[in-house]
Design a protein around this motif. Structure first.
Motif, PDB file in Angstrom:
ATOM      1  N   LEU A   1      53.769  48.356  36.931  1.00  0.00           N
ATOM      2  CA  LEU A   1      54.375  47.077  37.019  1.00  0.00           C
ATOM      3  C   LEU A   1      54.624  46.496  38.562  1.00  0.00           C
ATOM      4  CD1 LEU A   1      57.129  47.546  34.537  1.00  0.00           C
ATOM      5  CD2 LEU A   1      55.236  46.227  34.388  1.00  0.00           C
ATOM      6  N   GLY A   2      54.181  47.502  39.372  1.00  0.00           N
ATOM      7  CA  GLY A   2      53.922  47.197  40.862  1.00  0.00           C
ATOM      8  C   GLY A   2      52.844  46.728  41.676  1.00  0.00           C
ATOM      9  N   HIS A   3      51.684  46.224  40.533  1.00  0.00           N
ATOM     10  CA  HIS A   3      50.603  45.543  41.182  1.00  0.00           C
ATOM     11  C   HIS A   3      50.938  44.160  41.589  1.00  0.00           C
ATOM     12  CE1 HIS A   3      46.721  43.913  41.030  1.00  0.00           C
ATOM     13  NE2 HIS A   3      45.983  44.956  40.924  1.00  0.00           N
ATOM     14  N   PRO A   4      50.294  43.818  42.551  1.00  0.00           N
ATOM     15  CA  PRO A   4      50.414  42.494  43.317  1.00  0.00           C
ATOM     16  C   PRO A   4      50.309  41.426  42.238  1.00  0.00           C
ATOM     17  CG  PRO A   4      49.266  43.716  44.878  1.00  0.00           C
ATOM     18  CD  PRO A   4      49.304  44.654  43.422  1.00  0.00           C
ATOM     19  N   THR A   5      49.365  41.401  41.587  1.00  0.00           N
ATOM     20  CA  THR A   5      49.329  40.231  40.749  1.00  0.00           C
ATOM     21  C   THR A   5      50.198  40.030  39.517  1.00  0.00           C
ATOM     22  OG1 THR A   5      48.019  41.631  38.943  1.00  0.00           O
ATOM     23  CG2 THR A   5      46.680  40.379  40.461  1.00  0.00           C
ATOM     24  N   LEU A   6      51.078  41.239  39.217  1.00  0.00           N
ATOM     25  CA  LEU A   6      52.222  41.142  38.429  1.00  0.00           C
ATOM     26  C   LEU A   6      53.319  40.567  39.226  1.00  0.00           C
ATOM     27  CD1 LEU A   6      51.699  44.252  36.159  1.00  0.00           C
ATOM     28  CD2 LEU A   6      51.371  41.909  35.533  1.00  0.00           C
TER      29      LEU A   6
ATOM     30  N   TRP B   1      56.847  25.675  39.361  1.00  0.00           N
ATOM     31  CA  TRP B   1      56.825  27.347  39.444  1.00  0.00           C
ATOM     32  C   TRP B   1      56.527  28.051  38.253  1.00  0.00           C
ATOM     33  CZ3 TRP B   1      59.218  30.798  43.370  1.00  0.00           C
ATOM     34  CH2 TRP B   1      59.539  30.057  44.757  1.00  0.00           C
ATOM     35  N   LEU B   2      57.016  27.590  37.221  1.00  0.00           N
ATOM     36  CA  LEU B   2      56.684  28.257  35.914  1.00  0.00           C
ATOM     37  C   LEU B   2      55.103  27.828  35.294  1.00  0.00           C
ATOM     38  CD1 LEU B   2      60.154  27.441  34.037  1.00  0.00           C
ATOM     39  CD2 LEU B   2      59.104  29.722  34.861  1.00  0.00           C
ATOM     40  N   ARG B   3      54.757  26.822  35.592  1.00  0.00           N
ATOM     41  CA  ARG B   3      53.422  26.441  35.434  1.00  0.00           C
ATOM     42  C   ARG B   3      52.357  27.337  36.256  1.00  0.00           C
ATOM     43  NH1 ARG B   3      53.257  19.915  34.450  1.00  0.00           N
ATOM     44  NH2 ARG B   3      54.226  19.851  32.420  1.00  0.00           N
ATOM     45  N   ARG B   4      53.086  27.534  37.461  1.00  0.00           N
ATOM     46  CA  ARG B   4      51.892  28.518  38.200  1.00  0.00           C
ATOM     47  C   ARG B   4      52.012  29.888  37.881  1.00  0.00           C
ATOM     48  NH1 ARG B   4      54.401  28.172  44.218  1.00  0.00           N
ATOM     49  NH2 ARG B   4      52.666  29.762  44.489  1.00  0.00           N
ATOM     50  N   ALA B   5      53.030  30.393  37.316  1.00  0.00           N
ATOM     51  CA  ALA B   5      53.316  31.721  36.857  1.00  0.00           C
ATOM     52  C   ALA B   5      52.363  31.910  35.692  1.00  0.00           C
ATOM     53  CB  ALA B   5      54.831  32.054  36.410  1.00  0.00           C
ATOM     54  N   ALA B   6      52.438  30.785  34.446  1.00  0.00           N
ATOM     55  CA  ALA B   6      51.570  30.915  33.733  1.00  0.00           C
ATOM     56  C   ALA B   6      50.184  30.916  33.845  1.00  0.00           C
ATOM     57  CB  ALA B   6      51.746  29.806  32.507  1.00  0.00           C
TER      58      ALA B   6
ATOM     59  N   GLN C   1      49.027  36.535  32.253  1.00  0.00           N
ATOM     60  CA  GLN C   1      48.446  36.805  30.981  1.00  0.00           C
ATOM     61  C   GLN C   1      48.772  38.110  30.259  1.00  0.00           C
ATOM     62  OE1 GLN C   1      46.447  34.076  30.385  1.00  0.00           O
ATOM     63  NE2 GLN C   1      47.184  33.623  32.233  1.00  0.00           N
ATOM     64  N   TYR C   2      49.376  38.977  31.193  1.00  0.00           N
ATOM     65  CA  TYR C   2      50.320  40.141  30.828  1.00  0.00           C
ATOM     66  C   TYR C   2      51.284  39.895  29.692  1.00  0.00           C
ATOM     67  CZ  TYR C   2      53.280  44.361  30.831  1.00  0.00           C
ATOM     68  OH  TYR C   2      53.973  45.477  30.352  1.00  0.00           O
ATOM     69  N   PRO C   3      50.937  40.220  28.312  1.00  0.00           N
ATOM     70  CA  PRO C   3      51.792  39.675  27.234  1.00  0.00           C
ATOM     71  C   PRO C   3      53.406  39.576  27.487  1.00  0.00           C
ATOM     72  CG  PRO C   3      50.026  40.990  26.349  1.00  0.00           C
ATOM     73  CD  PRO C   3      50.136  41.044  27.986  1.00  0.00           C
ATOM     74  N   PRO C   4      53.944  40.764  28.016  1.00  0.00           N
ATOM     75  CA  PRO C   4      55.508  40.487  28.021  1.00  0.00           C
ATOM     76  C   PRO C   4      55.855  39.304  28.787  1.00  0.00           C
ATOM     77  CG  PRO C   4      55.028  42.737  27.922  1.00  0.00           C
ATOM     78  CD  PRO C   4      53.647  41.908  28.195  1.00  0.00           C
ATOM     79  N   TYR C   5      55.053  39.202  29.908  1.00  0.00           N
ATOM     80  CA  TYR C   5      55.275  38.214  31.076  1.00  0.00           C
ATOM     81  C   TYR C   5      54.904  36.883  30.447  1.00  0.00           C
ATOM     82  CZ  TYR C   5      56.344  41.721  34.773  1.00  0.00           C
ATOM     83  OH  TYR C   5      56.759  42.770  35.704  1.00  0.00           O
TER      84      TYR C   5
ATOM     85  N   THR D   1      51.824  40.687  19.417  1.00  0.00           N
ATOM     86  CA  THR D   1      51.872  42.212  20.538  1.00  0.00           C
ATOM     87  C   THR D   1      53.023  42.897  20.021  1.00  0.00           C
ATOM     88  OG1 THR D   1      52.956  40.492  22.038  1.00  0.00           O
ATOM     89  CG2 THR D   1      50.592  40.883  22.313  1.00  0.00           C
ATOM     90  N   ASP D   2      53.721  42.776  18.940  1.00  0.00           N
ATOM     91  CA  ASP D   2      54.647  43.672  18.566  1.00  0.00           C
ATOM     92  C   ASP D   2      55.975  43.524  19.455  1.00  0.00           C
ATOM     93  OD1 ASP D   2      56.028  45.312  16.597  1.00  0.00           O
ATOM     94  OD2 ASP D   2      55.285  46.903  17.724  1.00  0.00           O
TER      95      ASP D   2
END
Length: 850
Positions: A470-475, A500-505, A511-515, A550-551
């Motif tokens: 979870l420490g990767h810069p993209t995340l 901000w939220l649109r930029r995050a999406a 694209q990481y499912p939980p995020y 994704t359960d």
């Protein structure tokens, strides 16, 4: 054993034979389906135990595992949602089922135990619970004694009599023990099974020693009896068998291969390997018994194991640590690093344990096991943990993910003060920014999010520690954007928050499912409150569909999306249609103490009283600004509806729902000129403002114009409000405006369109129908599902539509049947029509929906 009672308690000291009695009874009842649970220290993590509980039931029947409820909650218990789903699943299970919870005293807290008592109170007639413990489980069981035919088995009930004592002694000693010696041993041990068993072993290995002398040698204390007899037995054992027992005692449970790893070949070759050794120990009553419900697994009696470990430590101070290391190596080779970590921590092999912990992947976060991760790291001495800044950073992250946000932030900020590598600093500040979900004062966390993004832009070469992947810069960038977006949302700054939220999406980490579930849900909630209902509904459905795929439906991540769907229902004037998802959202937000989101959900619930039968307490913290505004709006509106509008609502600097109430109060008190002046001061650009704000502003303009006798402008403003409202089906703003505005809407000269008719119809509809005829009123959630009962939707289809488990639907439907006094779906529909809870025109039931 009490198979006709919902709850049986076995309360007795260690060595009294509780587990043996349970195992014998289970084997005598092959007609029963039994799910057996031994408690372990890992069960302190409620998510861990909840998953184990569901998995054990699922092994009996797959339907028992299809719960889709939040697994565990922040207070440390199983959670109301999981208990509700378990009750329904057990009710529909065909055949008798028994849940055995062995060694309850090993649980460190009372929360899980209290939830087990709640489950016992609601068990169906064909389900039973058996709990064994060394200590009384507290006051809750007294309710079962009075109301539920509680069966209690205590030490006196388990004590062996003379005949039973003689049979045990003769079988273990291999010879007939004199009657007087039997009686003396039974009296000295007071029928205590462990003491009698050890006496028999002592007689066997002392080779014809006088039984009467053995009885006279007993001490008065159970503890001393065990020590004395265990030493007697150990001293008489062959060296190889004795060494094997000492080696095996270091682990909680044993298998043949693990025994071989611990003992090596030398001591096991004579008996044919580890599996044969364990079987022979069971046959010879040498301290070991099979683990019930687990083929090929064995465990020592707790007291005997303690004696063996004490003896091992006395003979070699380092032997236990070496053996624990061997066991850890075996579990690592088997792919079970979680057990290996616990063993290494017990061995005080801190560096090896930290290396394994730091190598864990994202599954810890995705499966909700952050509390276990925090427990592991807390077991490492602080001075050793702090020397490894990656470990201390992960400790802060794990505390945050396991709902201990205040402690997590304190650890992170302390580490930052000590000075850390820039990559570690980036991780720490990112997770501090993410704490906006859990902590008040969002402006502080917005500042941290901005600082993170500036660091990443200025230092593209930063190397961050992996920290479970979870420490990767993209995340980290995505997490910072989501944290900042949420902070802006909680501050009521919707335009910036949306950006901000649109930029995050749109970011790669988004694209990481939980995020992604988190981000889309937060956007959906923002748009729902802003009045962009069609977009909000699409975003919420996308988040919940992804969570289902994704359960993650039982994860806290979908909480925002559930609440967004509830707000959409509120905005459309149909709050009862959002009651079920509101409850699901609140449960998930509360499950990991996302206090800021809980405040928003709580405020929305107060806005329309989503469920009048549930008096939910407000969170114990400072509300975020958005929630505070919503609750102030509710307070001012209620006063206005009661004919006592506030004389001096604080002047607002810009248009908002509070400004609406400020102007509405002026109009309600007859100060139309002052209201018009305020409207001019607070003028908005209706082409760019949020739909909710435009509707409220145009309605106030219409009301003010009508009060001034300017009919034509009043009608134009009403038509503008209706046009915006129709585009998004925004009914709630018209209802909030109150009778004066609704009368103006009704008085428009043209024939009403569909949206205008819906507004007027919803204004005339009472909040409840037929409720006075029911002894126990339906909750809002039950009213929502009642509306679906006449349709062709099956329970499975309803669950899919609401993104909840089938058992959740069944839970509420069963409550509806009980309150209406009926047995099935058709009867419920007929009764609801009779009471006026449903309209007389209903759709014919689909055969599979009955």
């Amino acid at each position: 054993m009490g198979a006709r009672s919902p709850l049986t308690l076995l309360i007795a000291p260690a060595g009294s034979g509780k587990t043996v009695l349970l195992a014998q009874w289970v084997h005598s009842r092959p007609d029963l389906s039994v799910a057996w649970y031994h408690f372990t220290p890992a069960d302190a993590d409620p998510a861990h135990f909840a998953q184990r509980l569901v998995a054990g039931l699922g092994a009996k029947h797959p339907a028992l595992a299809d719960l889709a409820a939040p697994l565990g909650e922040a207070r440390g218990g199983l959670g109301v949602g999981l208990i509700d789903s378990l009750v329904v699943a057990l009710t529909e299970y065909e055949g008798e089922i028994v849940l055995v919870f062995d060694d309850l005293h090993l649980l460190p807290g009372r929360e899980i135990a209290d939830d087990l008592w709640r489950l016992a109170e609601r068990l169906p007639p064909h389900a039973h619970m058996i709990v064994s413990s060394r200590v009384d489980p507290g006051r809750r069981w007294s309710t079962h004694r009075l109301e539920h035919a509680l069966v209690e088995i205590r030490q006196s009930d388990l004590a062996l009599d003379d005949v039973e004592t003689a049979r045990v002694l003769d079988a273990i000693a291999g010879e007939t023990v004199p009657v007087d010696a039997v009686r003396a041993i039974r009296e000295r041990t007071e029928g205590w099974a462990a003491g009698i068993q050890l006496a028999g072993l002592s007689l066997r290995f002392r080779g014809g020693a006088d039984p009467d002398a053995l009885a006279d040698a007993f001490a008065e204390s159970d503890r001393l009896v065990v020590d004395y007899l265990s030493e007697e037995v150990l001293a008489a054992l062959p060296d190889g068998r004795r060494r094997a027992l000492l080696c095996l005692s270091v682990v909680d449970e044993l298998t043949g291969p693990l025994a071989e790893a611990l003992c090596g070949g030398g001591d096991l070759d004579q008996v044919g390997g580890g599996e044969e050794l364990l079987r022979s120990l069971v046959r010879e009553s040498l301290f070991v018994a099979p683990v019930e419900g687990s083929s090929g697994r064995y465990r020592f009696h707790h007291l005997i194991r303690d004696v063996l470990r004490y003896r091992l430590r006395a003979e070699d101070a380092r032997a236990e640590e070496v053996l624990l290391g061997r066991a850890a190596d075996w579990f690592i080779a088997e792919g079970d690093s979680a057990v290996a970590i616990d063993l290494l921590l017990r061995a005080r092999a801190w560096d090896r344990a930290l290396a394994l912990i730091l190598g864990r992947g994202r599954e810890v976060y995705e499966r909700g096991h952050a509390a276990t991760l925090a427990r592991w790291l807390a077991a490492v001495p602080p001075d050793i943990r702090r020397r490894n800044e990656h470990a201390e950073a992960l400790y802060a992250v794990s505390l945050g993910m396991s709902s201990n946000a205040a402690e997590a932030e304190a650890v992170a900020r302390s580490l930052l003060l000590d000075g850390v590598d820039a990559g570690v600093e980036l991780v720490l500040r990112t997770y501090i920014a993410a704490a906006v979900q859990f902590r008040p004062h969002p402006e502080l966390y917005l500042g941290e999010a901005r600082r993170v993004l500036e660091m990443m832009d200025d230092r593209s070469d930063l190397v961050t520690p992996p920290l479970m992947g979870l420490g990767h810069p993209t995340l980290l960038r995505t997490l910072a954007l989501v944290g900042g977006g949420r902070a802006l949302f909680f501050l009521g700054r919707f335009g910036e928050a949306r950006t901000w939220l649109r930029r995050a999406a749109a970011s790669p980490g988004g694209q990481y499912p939980p995020y992604r579930v988190h981000t889309l849900g937060s956007l959906a909630l923002l748009e729902a409150i802003a009045g962009n209902l069609r977009l909000a509904e699409d975003l919420a459905d996308d988040a919940l569909s992804l969570a289902a795929d994704t359960d993650l439906l039982a994860h806290p991540a979908p909480a925002d999306a559930y609440l967004a769907r509830a707000v959409v229902a509120v905005q459309r004037g149909e709050p009862e249609q959002g009651a079920l998802v509101w409850e699901e959202g609140m449960r998930r937000a509360e499950a990991n103490r996302r206090t800021s989101l809980v405040w928003v959900g709580y405020a929305v619930g107060r806005l329309v009283n989503l469920d009048s039968t549930v008096d939910r307490a407000a969170p114990e913290s400072v509300p975020v600004p958005l929630a505070r505004v919503i609750m102030e709006v509710v307070r001012y509106r209620l006063a206005r509806e009661a004919g006592e509008p506030f004389a001096a609502i604080p002047r607002q600097a810009r248009w908002s729902s509070l400004a609406f109430e400020e102007v509405a109060a002026l109009l309600a008190r007859g100060h139309s000129a002052a209201a018009r002046a305020r409207l001019d001061e607070l003028a908005i650009d209706v082409t760019t403002a949020e739909p909710t704000a435009v509707v409220e502003y145009e309605l106030c303009r219409a009301w003010a114009a009508a009060e001034a006798g300017r009919g034509a402008p009043a009608q134009e403003h009403l038509r503008a409000a209706l046009a915006i409202g129709e585009r998004e089906e925004l009914v709630h703003g018209f209802l909030r405006a109150g009778p004066a505005v609704l009368a103006l809407v009704a008085g428009l000269p043209e024939n009403p369109g569909a949206f205008r008719r819906r507004v007027l119809e919803r204004a005339r509809r009472p909040s409840t129908r037929g409720e006075g005829l029911l002894a126990e009123p339906l909750t809002s959630r039950e009213q929502e599902l009642l509306a679906y009962l006449p349709t062709r939707l099956t329970n499975v289809e309803l669950a899919q539509r609401c993104y909840v488990s089938v058992n959740t639907i069944k839970t509420h439907v069963s409550h509806i049947y009980r309150k209406l006094g009926v047995q099935g779906r058709s009867a419920a529909v007929a009764r609801a029509v009779e009471l006026g809870l449903l309209p007389e025109t209903t759709v014919e039931l689909h055969p599979t929906a009955r």
